[in-house]
Enzyme design. Structure first.
Site, PDB file in Angstrom:
ATOM      1  N   SER A  69       0.789  -1.237   0.000  1.00 35.81           N
ATOM      2  CA  SER A  69       0.000   0.000   0.000  1.00 35.81           C
ATOM      3  C   SER A  69       0.818   1.281   0.000  1.00 35.81           C
ATOM      4  O   SER A  69       0.242   2.371  -0.114  1.00 35.81           O
ATOM      5  CB  SER A  69      -0.969   0.005   1.185  1.00 35.81           C
ATOM      6  OG  SER A  69      -2.047  -0.876   0.939  1.00 35.81           O
TER       7      SER A  69
ATOM      8  N   LYS B  13       2.877   6.647   5.030  1.00 32.84           N
ATOM      9  CA  LYS B  13       1.965   5.684   4.402  1.00 32.84           C
ATOM     10  C   LYS B  13       2.524   4.291   4.627  1.00 32.84           C
ATOM     11  O   LYS B  13       3.642   3.984   4.233  1.00 32.84           O
ATOM     12  CB  LYS B  13       1.822   5.944   2.896  1.00 32.84           C
ATOM     13  CG  LYS B  13       0.858   4.959   2.221  1.00 32.84           C
ATOM     14  CD  LYS B  13      -0.566   5.199   2.674  1.00 32.84           C
ATOM     15  CE  LYS B  13      -1.468   3.995   2.420  1.00 32.84           C
ATOM     16  NZ  LYS B  13      -1.345   2.957   3.463  1.00 32.84           N
ATOM     17  N   THR B  14       1.719   3.467   5.260  1.00 34.30           N
ATOM     18  CA  THR B  14       2.109   2.091   5.550  1.00 34.30           C
ATOM     19  C   THR B  14       1.695   1.156   4.419  1.00 34.30           C
ATOM     20  O   THR B  14       0.958   1.534   3.506  1.00 34.30           O
ATOM     21  CB  THR B  14       1.449   1.608   6.849  1.00 34.30           C
ATOM     22  OG1 THR B  14       0.017   1.739   6.711  1.00 34.30           O
ATOM     23  CG2 THR B  14       1.917   2.426   8.045  1.00 34.30           C
ATOM     24  N   GLY B  15       2.160  -0.083   4.515  1.00 29.78           N
ATOM     25  CA  GLY B  15       1.761  -1.117   3.566  1.00 29.78           C
ATOM     26  C   GLY B  15       2.061  -2.480   4.152  1.00 29.78           C
ATOM     27  O   GLY B  15       2.979  -2.631   4.957  1.00 29.78           O
TER      28      GLY B  15
END
Length: 291
Positions: free
Chosen positions: A73, A237-239
């Site tokens: 993501s 922003k993580t993923g």
């Protein structure tokens, strides 16, 4: 591979240290950062990639920074930025409404599922994708742009020759070892994130909107943010994906210091491995020590 990355890292870490130190001290401190990252990776049983850019002097700390990792993501930043770029020439674009059908929903839709049989604006989709990691929102952004290849084309327009988006949500998260699809390198992502949030890749209004979205992220408290002083401002922003892939990319505003850009990518050998946000927090603490 790792030897090249570590060697490159040692040079760039040394560049960040005050010149008053002797060369022996510089070398020792560079070695210490590398040794800590290597020990962290070894203890995790996975593969860790780190790229930090100190915008005060553009010096870098790098670890496996030229190796490919599945973005998961974190790729949502590029898609949202591509839409923001379009809005520079169409001031009404972000207010354009997009229909949300039940058939659009995928595996994680915390915001979009509330709008089934209704609509969301492109601005709302951007916020949902970046702040809640809503996968349907990401797919709608990709569809608006014309497909994953158009997101890649936007990256190329920024001078990023490494980023590649091949699929939509949720299949872009398979993170199969050795699969180049939907991957980038920590260094390439760090350079692009810097250009998007602190540089001239976007006009001022659009850049400010992207930064606002990132600062409002709700999914990153246990990742990079957890390894930093609480007084520092962070937009991230993580993923996450298969093989315990756990990612976070961030712009960091330390107190009394120029911004830092940090990318942490982590993946593991077992497909069903659990996410390890603690590894990202530990890496962040190591590379930001002293700022």
């Amino acid at each position: 591979m790792m030897t090249q990355s570590i060697g490159r890292s040692m040079l760039t870490v040394m560049a960040t240290l005050p010149l008053l130190f002797s060369s022996a001290t510089l070398h020792a401190q560079a070695n210490s950062v590398q040794q800590q990252l290597e020990a962290l990776e070894k203890s995790s049983g996975g593969r860790l990639g780190v790229a930090l850019i100190n915008t005060a002097d553009n010096s870098q700390i790098l670890y496996r920074a030229d190796e490919r990792f599945a973005m998961c993501s974190t790729s949502k930043v590029m898609a949202a930025a591509a839409v923001l770029k379009q809005s520079e020439s169409d001031k009404h674009l972000l207010n354009q409404r997009v229909e949300i059908k039940k058939s659009d929903l995928v595996n994680y839709n915390p915001i979009a599922e509330k709008h089934v049989n209704g609509t969301m604006t492109l601005a709302e989709l951007g916020a949902a994708a970046l702040q809640y990691s809503d996968n349907t929102a990401m797919n709608k952004l990709i569809a608006h742009l014309g497909g994953p290849d158009k997101v890649t084309a936007f990256a190329r327009s920024l001078g990023d020759e490494t980023f590649r988006l091949d699929r939509t949500e949720p299949t872009l998260n398979t993170a199969i070892p050795g699969d180049p699809r939907d991957t980038t390198t920590p260094l390439a992502m760090a350079q692009t994130l810097k250009n998007l949030t602190l540089g001239k890749a976007l006009a001022e209004t659009q850049r400010a909107q992207l930064v606002t979205w990132l600062k409002g992220n709700t999914t990153g408290s246990a990742s990079i943010r957890a390894g930093l002083p609480k007084s520092w401002v962070v937009g991230d922003k993580t993923g996450s994906g298969d093989y315990g892939t756990t990612n976070d990319i961030a712009v960091i505003w330390p107190e009394n210091h120029a911004p830092l850009v940090l990318v942490t990518y982590f993946t593991q050998p077992e497909q069903k491995a659990e996410s390890r946000r603690d590894i990202l927090a530990a890496a962040a603490k190591i590379v930001t020590h002293g700022f």
